[in-house]
Design a protein around this motif. Structure first.
Motif, mmCIF file in Angstrom:
data_model
loop_
_atom_site.group_PDB
_atom_site.id
_atom_site.type_symbol
_atom_site.label_atom_id
_atom_site.label_comp_id
_atom_site.label_asym_id
_atom_site.label_seq_id
_atom_site.Cartn_x
_atom_site.Cartn_y
_atom_site.Cartn_z
ATOM 1 N N HIS A 69 0.790 -1.224 0.000
ATOM 2 C CA HIS A 69 0.000 0.000 0.000
ATOM 3 C C HIS A 69 0.829 1.284 0.000
ATOM 4 N N GLN A 73 -0.885 4.519 -1.223
ATOM 5 C CA GLN A 73 -1.573 5.170 -0.110
ATOM 6 C C GLN A 73 -0.634 5.268 1.091
ATOM 7 N N GLY A 76 -2.518 6.085 4.157
ATOM 8 C CA GLY A 76 -3.788 5.378 4.330
ATOM 9 C C GLY A 76 -3.932 4.764 5.711
ATOM 10 N N ARG A 88 -7.051 8.772 11.610
ATOM 11 C CA ARG A 88 -7.409 8.508 10.217
ATOM 12 C C ARG A 88 -8.642 7.618 10.115
ATOM 13 N N ASN A 92 -12.289 8.305 8.239
ATOM 14 C CA ASN A 92 -12.896 7.352 7.306
ATOM 15 C C ASN A 92 -14.293 6.945 7.747
#
Length: 143
Positions: A69, A73, A76, A88, A92
């Motif tokens: 990832h 990201q 992410g 984070r 989301n």
């Protein structure tokens, strides 16, 4: 996928997980594999617990996932750790409306899908066919 389904490629894994659950119970089964601590989830109830925990033992940010990832990201939530992951994830979950049974945009999105699908069906009936290229054009229009 159809070949794997025809061969029932996942059947052995399903049997193995069932056997492990029968032998060790339903909790995540801790294992040490190649010097790494892992946990095999043996029941659907534990999936939720593992996904919601911030325990290092259940981190989604393992070496493989981080390597896969990070180019795409790097910030992410899936590969974040600690307090940054908590922040984070909260962002989301707010964006995804996870506290609600349905996302606040689900109604308008479903309405657009109904309208577009109705138009697609009318077009297909009028022409008497729907080929892959036409379907793909409509699909991306929906997306």
């Amino acid at each position: 996928m159809s070949l794997l389904e025809r061969w029932q490629a996942d059947a052995a894994t399903v049997r193995q997980i069932s056997a492990l659950r029968e032998r060790y119970g339903e909790g995540p089964l801790p294992m040490r594999v190649f010097g790494r601590d892992l946990a095999v989830v043996l029941s659907d109830k534990d999936v939720d617990a593992v996904l919601r925990t911030d325990a290092v033992a259940f981190t989604a940010a393992n070496c493989e996932k981080s390597a896969a990832h990070s180019p795409f990201q790097p910030n992410g939530v899936l590969i974040s750790r600690g307090d940054l992951r908590v922040l984070r994830r909260a962002v989301n979950e707010q964006a995804l409306d996870t506290a609600q049974p349905m996302h606040h945009l689900a109604g308008p999105i479903a309405e657009v899908i109904r309208d577009e699908t109705a138009e697609l069906l009318l077009t297909a009936r009028a022409t008497g066919s729907l080929d892959a290229a036409e379907f793909t054009r409509w699909w991306w229009r929906l997306v």
